[in-house]
Scaffold this motif. Structure first.
Motif, PDB file in Angstrom:
ATOM      1  N   UNK A 111      32.952  64.353   5.289  1.00 50.91           N
ATOM      2  CA  UNK A 111      34.171  65.141   5.058  1.00 50.91           C
ATOM      3  C   UNK A 111      34.693  65.622   6.388  1.00 50.91           C
ATOM      4  N   UNK A 112      35.978  65.515   6.549  1.00 56.31           N
ATOM      5  CA  UNK A 112      36.619  65.982   7.778  1.00 56.31           C
ATOM      6  C   UNK A 112      37.589  67.097   7.426  1.00 56.31           C
ATOM      7  N   UNK A 113      37.575  68.200   8.220  1.00 50.08           N
ATOM      8  CA  UNK A 113      38.544  69.314   8.140  1.00 50.08           C
ATOM      9  C   UNK A 113      38.492  70.027   6.780  1.00 50.08           C
ATOM     10  N   UNK A 114      37.296  70.237   6.286  1.00 45.79           N
ATOM     11  CA  UNK A 114      37.208  71.031   5.035  1.00 45.79           C
ATOM     12  C   UNK A 114      37.457  72.486   5.384  1.00 45.79           C
ATOM     13  N   UNK A 121      45.276  72.845   5.997  1.00 47.96           N
ATOM     14  CA  UNK A 121      45.177  71.435   6.393  1.00 47.96           C
ATOM     15  C   UNK A 121      44.247  70.751   5.399  1.00 47.96           C
ATOM     16  N   UNK A 122      44.739  69.753   4.727  1.00 55.97           N
ATOM     17  CA  UNK A 122      43.966  69.129   3.665  1.00 55.97           C
ATOM     18  C   UNK A 122      42.823  68.292   4.270  1.00 55.97           C
ATOM     19  N   UNK A 123      41.636  68.313   3.634  1.00 56.77           N
ATOM     20  CA  UNK A 123      40.484  67.570   4.150  1.00 56.77           C
ATOM     21  C   UNK A 123      40.621  66.074   3.877  1.00 56.77           C
ATOM     22  N   UNK A 124      39.858  65.311   4.635  1.00 55.98           N
ATOM     23  CA  UNK A 124      39.763  63.856   4.433  1.00 55.98           C
ATOM     24  C   UNK A 124      38.294  63.474   4.401  1.00 55.98           C
ATOM     25  N   UNK A 125      38.030  62.172   4.061  1.00 54.77           N
ATOM     26  CA  UNK A 125      36.639  61.698   3.997  1.00 54.77           C
ATOM     27  C   UNK A 125      36.575  60.262   4.509  1.00 54.77           C
ATOM     28  N   UNK A 126      35.364  59.874   5.034  1.00 49.26           N
ATOM     29  CA  UNK A 126      35.158  58.495   5.509  1.00 49.26           C
ATOM     30  C   UNK A 126      33.779  58.017   5.110  1.00 49.26           C
ATOM     31  N   UNK A 127      33.599  56.663   5.100  1.00 51.72           N
ATOM     32  CA  UNK A 127      32.311  56.081   4.717  1.00 51.72           C
ATOM     33  C   UNK A 127      32.086  54.840   5.566  1.00 51.72           C
ATOM     34  N   UNK A 130      33.342  51.487   4.027  1.00 47.51           N
ATOM     35  CA  UNK A 130      34.738  51.080   3.913  1.00 47.51           C
ATOM     36  C   UNK A 130      35.611  52.203   3.371  1.00 47.51           C
ATOM     37  N   UNK A 131      36.608  51.824   2.637  1.00 50.69           N
ATOM     38  CA  UNK A 131      37.603  52.839   2.196  1.00 50.69           C
ATOM     39  C   UNK A 131      37.016  53.888   1.246  1.00 50.69           C
ATOM     40  N   UNK A 132      37.582  55.095   1.406  1.00 48.75           N
ATOM     41  CA  UNK A 132      37.224  56.239   0.564  1.00 48.75           C
ATOM     42  C   UNK A 132      38.501  56.695  -0.161  1.00 48.75           C
ATOM     43  N   UNK A 133      38.351  57.028  -1.434  1.00 47.06           N
ATOM     44  CA  UNK A 133      39.522  57.431  -2.247  1.00 47.06           C
ATOM     45  C   UNK A 133      39.403  58.894  -2.663  1.00 47.06           C
ATOM     46  N   UNK A 134      40.546  59.630  -2.556  1.00 43.58           N
ATOM     47  CA  UNK A 134      40.604  60.995  -3.098  1.00 43.58           C
ATOM     48  C   UNK A 134      40.797  60.865  -4.601  1.00 43.58           C
ATOM     49  N   UNK A 135      39.745  61.260  -5.298  1.00 43.04           N
ATOM     50  CA  UNK A 135      39.802  61.112  -6.765  1.00 43.04           C
ATOM     51  C   UNK A 135      40.705  62.170  -7.393  1.00 43.04           C
ATOM     52  N   UNK A 136      40.480  63.409  -7.026  1.00 42.18           N
ATOM     53  CA  UNK A 136      41.282  64.503  -7.599  1.00 42.18           C
ATOM     54  C   UNK A 136      41.161  65.724  -6.735  1.00 42.18           C
ATOM     55  N   UNK A 137      42.102  66.655  -6.896  1.00 44.15           N
ATOM     56  CA  UNK A 137      42.015  67.974  -6.249  1.00 44.15           C
ATOM     57  C   UNK A 137      42.596  68.983  -7.206  1.00 44.15           C
ATOM     58  N   UNK A 138      41.995  70.149  -7.272  1.00 45.25           N
ATOM     59  CA  UNK A 138      42.467  71.181  -8.207  1.00 45.25           C
ATOM     60  C   UNK A 138      43.740  71.831  -7.726  1.00 45.25           C
ATOM     61  N   UNK A 148      39.261  75.995  -4.783  1.00 44.55           N
ATOM     62  CA  UNK A 148      39.980  74.748  -4.535  1.00 44.55           C
ATOM     63  C   UNK A 148      38.939  73.645  -4.329  1.00 44.55           C
ATOM     64  N   UNK A 149      39.071  72.566  -5.117  1.00 44.13           N
ATOM     65  CA  UNK A 149      38.078  71.488  -5.075  1.00 44.13           C
ATOM     66  C   UNK A 149      38.757  70.157  -4.796  1.00 44.13           C
ATOM     67  N   UNK A 150      38.220  69.423  -3.848  1.00 41.00           N
ATOM     68  CA  UNK A 150      38.648  68.044  -3.562  1.00 41.00           C
ATOM     69  C   UNK A 150      37.496  67.127  -3.919  1.00 41.00           C
ATOM     70  N   UNK A 151      37.754  66.013  -4.610  1.00 39.74           N
ATOM     71  CA  UNK A 151      36.721  65.047  -4.986  1.00 39.74           C
ATOM     72  C   UNK A 151      37.076  63.699  -4.347  1.00 39.74           C
ATOM     73  N   UNK A 152      36.114  63.209  -3.529  1.00 39.09           N
ATOM     74  CA  UNK A 152      36.309  61.906  -2.876  1.00 39.09           C
ATOM     75  C   UNK A 152      35.311  60.912  -3.440  1.00 39.09           C
ATOM     76  N   UNK A 153      35.653  59.597  -3.360  1.00 39.14           N
ATOM     77  CA  UNK A 153      34.761  58.568  -3.887  1.00 39.14           C
ATOM     78  C   UNK A 153      34.750  57.358  -2.950  1.00 39.14           C
ATOM     79  N   UNK A 154      33.505  56.868  -2.727  1.00 38.11           N
ATOM     80  CA  UNK A 154      33.315  55.650  -1.920  1.00 38.11           C
ATOM     81  C   UNK A 154      33.666  54.465  -2.803  1.00 38.11           C
ATOM     82  N   UNK A 155      34.760  53.788  -2.443  1.00 41.00           N
ATOM     83  CA  UNK A 155      35.241  52.719  -3.319  1.00 41.00           C
ATOM     84  C   UNK A 155      34.219  51.605  -3.469  1.00 41.00           C
TER      85      UNK A 155
END
Length: 544
Positions: free
Chosen positions: A15-18, A38-44, A47-55, A70-77
C-alpha cells in the motif's frame, strides 16, 4: 483509515500513501464538512492491482460530530485468477470461463495472457446480471360483487366496501382507482376496477360490480284513519246504521294502494264492540293497517230539546215483568215516563223483586240532545219603501233602517243581503232580501219591496212665445189680417203635449188690442201658457 488486501499466499500487496487518522475542527459550526485526502494506491510483484471498493472518496461531505471509518480494498488480479489454460508457449489466466454461474449485479471477468518470455497482456470486461421482475403483484383481497336495494323513487345510494389490497416481491405496489367507498351510485350496474402495479410495471387488477336495484320496501301511508266510534241504539231497536269517512292511502310507487276491509260505512251494527280493519297493500305486497272500534250501546231512549231549554219531558213504554210465583214488587224506579231530563245521558233503573227475594233489574239510558231548530228572530224588517222621482230620472238613492236578528243560541250573523240602505234603485219594484243564520244553520229571511215611481211635476216648456204683435191699417180700414209664428212646447218626461189656443193665424182682427193665448198641457196635467197681445192701429191716409 484502513486497507484490506486480497492476494495469493505468495504475493504481498504493498500500500502506498495510506493516510493517517484525519480530524477536522468545525469552527463555523456548520452541519456538514467536506474532507479531502490523498487517496492510497497499491502494487504487487505479480502484476496489476485493482481497487475493489472504497467506503468513501476524497472530498466527500461528513456530518458534524461524527466519526467514520474509511476503507479501501485492493486485489491482486493475478492472484484472483482461478482458471489457467496452456496454449503453446502461452499461459492464459482467467477469473471465469463461459458457462459459469454469476450472481445478480456486475462481475469483473479478467483474462491475462503470458508468453514464455514473461510478456503479458490482459482482457478485462464486466458481466452484469440484471434482476428482471416479471411477476405481477398478488391480490390479498378483492370484494365480491355487491348488490344494493333502494326504495322506489330513490335515484342513487352511497355504497361502502373494504378496498382491495395487494403485495409484491419488490415491496412497492402502486394503486389506481376511479371509485372509492361511500361514493354515490345510480340505479343499474357499475363496474369498479382497482389496478395495482409494481416498480417493473407488472399489473394486476381487482374488478367487481355494484348493482343498485330499485325495490319498494315501504308500506303505503294511511291518511284519515278514524278514531273509535260510539253509538247509542234506541230501546227496541236491534241495529243502527253507522257511518264514517273512509281512510285512504298513498304509496311511493305512485300507484293506488289496494284495500281490503271487513266493514264499510252505512252498514248496520248490532249492540257490542266490533273492530273495523282496513288493509292497504301496494304492488310489492307491502301492507299498512288502519283499525278502529265501533261500539254500539243498547237500551237508549233518545230525546231532543231546543237550545236554550233546560230540560225536556221524556216518555217510554215501561218494562213488563212476569214471575212463576205470580207476584212481584217494583222497588222504586229511578225515573218514570213523563219525567223531565236535562241534556246528556241519564241512567234509568227499574228493580223488581218477587216474594222469595229474587230480583231482576232493567236498566237503560235516556240521551237528551240539545238541538237548535228555531230560526233567528228578525227585528225591524222594513215595510215596502215607496219613493217618487221626477219623470226622466234614471235612479234614486233609497235609505231605510236595516233589520237585525237574535237567536236562542246566542250566535247569529247576517249571511247575505242583496242591497244595502243608501244604494241606488231604478224606477220600478225591487225586492230587497236579508238572510240571517244561527250557529246551527237555521235561517231567517227579511224581504221587502223598494218601489220607485216616476212622477211628472214639471210644466211643459214653451218655446217661441211671441211678444206683442202690432199692425197698422189705413184710415177708414177697420180690420186687418194678422200673422205670427206660433209657439210650441215640449215636456221633460218625453210625453206628448196638448195645446189649446184662442186664435189660429192668419186671423182677421179689428182695429184695437186683442189678447192671444196658447195653453199647453202634458199627460200629468201640468199646464204652461203663452199669452201675448195683437195691437191694430189706424194710420194716416196718403194722397196723390
Amino acid at each position: 483509515m484502513s486497507v484490506r488486501l486480497f492476494s495469493s499466499a505468495a504475493t504481498v500487496l504493498v500500500i502506498h500513501n495510506c493516510p493517517d487518522h484525519i480530524t477536522v475542527v468545525n469552527f463555523l459550526n456548520i452541519s456538514d464538512v467536506s474532507v479531502s485526502w490523498e487517496e492510497p494506491t497499491a502494487s504487487s510483484p505479480n502484476g496489476p492491482v485493482m481497487l475493489v471498493t472504497s467506503t468513501h472518496v476524497s472530498g466527500e461531505t461528513f456530518p458534524r460530530n461524527s466519526q467514520d471509518t474509511v476503507t479501501y480494498v485492493f486485489e491482486d488480479l493475478l492472484a484472483s485468477l482461478k482458471n489457467v489454460n496452456l496454449c503453446g508457449n502461452s499461459t492464459v489466466y482467467s477469473s471465469h470461463i463461459p458457462g459459469d454461474v454469476f450472481p445478480p449485479g456486475p462481475t469483473m471477468v479478467n483474462y491475462i495472457f503470458t508468453d514464455g518470455a514473461g510478456n503479458s497482456a490482459s482482457c478485462i470486461f464486466i458481466v452484469t446480471v440484471a434482476e428482471v421482475d416479471t411477476t405481477p403483484p398478488v391480490l390479498l383481497s378483492c370484494p365480491s360483487n355487491i348488490t344494493v336495494t333502494v326504495d322506489v323513487g330513490q335515484e342513487s345510494v352511497a355504497v361502502s366496501w373494504q378496498p382491495p389490497t395487494a403485495e409484491d416481491l419488490g415491496g412497492q405496489v402502486f394503486q389506481s382507482d376511479m371509485l372509492n367507498p361511500n361514493d354515490t351510485f345510480m340505479i343499474g350496474v357499475t363496474e369498479v376496477v382497482y389496478e395495482f402495479a409494481d416498480a417493473a410495471n407488472n399489473r394486476v387488477s381487482c374488478t367487481f360490480t355494484i348493482t343498485v336495484v330499485e325495490s319498494d320496501s315501504s308500506p303505503p301511508i294511511i291518511m284519515n284513519c278514524p278514531d273509535d266510534i260510539q253509538e247509542d241504539i234506541e230501546i227496541g231497536t236491534l241495529t243502527i246504521i253507522v257511518t264514517w269517512k273512509e281512510p285512504t292511502a298513498v304509496d311511493n310507487s305512485g300507484q293506488d294502494a289496494l284495500v281490503t276491509r271487513n266493514s264499510f260505512p252505512g252498514m248496520p251494527f248490532a249492540a257490542g264492540t266490533r273492530e273495523v280493519v282496513y288493509i292497504f297493500s301496494d304492488s310489492d305486497n307491502n301492507e299498512a293497517t288502519c283499525s278502529f272500534n265501533v261500539t254500539v250501546i243498547p237500551g237508549t231512549q233518545f230525546a231532543n230539546m231546543e237550545v236554550g231549554t233546560s230540560n225536556v219531558v221524556v216518555t217510554w213504554p215501561e218494562p213488563t215483568v212476569t214471575d212463576n210465583s205470580g207476584s212481584f214488587n217494583l222497588i222504586g224506579p229511578s225515573h218514570s215516563p213523563g219525567d223531565t231530563f236535562p241534556t246528556g245521558l241519564t241512567n234509568v233503573v227499574y228493580n223488581y223483586e218477587d216474594n222469595s227475594g229474587n230480583s231482576a233489574v232493567c236498566e237503560f239510558r235516556v240521551n237528551v240532545s240539545s238541538e237548535d231548530t228555531r230560526p233567528p228572530s228578525i227585528t225591524g224588517c222594513p215595510l215596502t219603501q215607496t219613493v217618487n222621482v221626477e219623470a226622466g230620472t234614471d235612479e234614486v238613492q233609497v235609505i231605510w233602517t236595516e233589520p237585525t236578528a237574535s237567536d236562542t243560541s246566542g250566535l247569529v250573523s247576517l249571511l247575505s243581503n242583496n242591497y244595502n240602505s243608501g244604494d241606488l234603485f231604478s224606477v220600478g219594484d225591487t225586492i230587497v232580501e236579508y238572510v240571517f243564520v244561527d250557529a246551527h244553520g237555521n235561517q231567517a229571511v227579511c224581504s221587502f219591496i223598494v218601489r220607485v215611481t216616476a212622477v211628472d211635476t214639471r210644466d211643459p216648456l214653451v218655446i217661441n212665445c211671441p211678444q206683442t204683435v202690432t199692425e197698422v191699417v189705413e184710415l177708414g180700414v177697420s180690420v186687418a189680417i194678422v200673422r205670427w209664428d206660433e209657439p210650441f212646447a215640449v215636456d221633460l218626461s218625453g210625453s206628448p203635449v196638448f195645446v189649446t189656443k184662442s186664435h189660429q193665424p192668419p186671423v182677421v182682427l179689428s182695429v184695437g188690442d186683442h189678447v192671444i193665448s196658447y195653453s199647453f198641457e202634458d199627460l200629468a196635467g201640468n199646464v204652461a201658457d203663452c199669452v201675448f197681445t195683437v195691437s191694430i192701429s189706424t194710420g194716416i191716409t196718403v194722397t196723390g
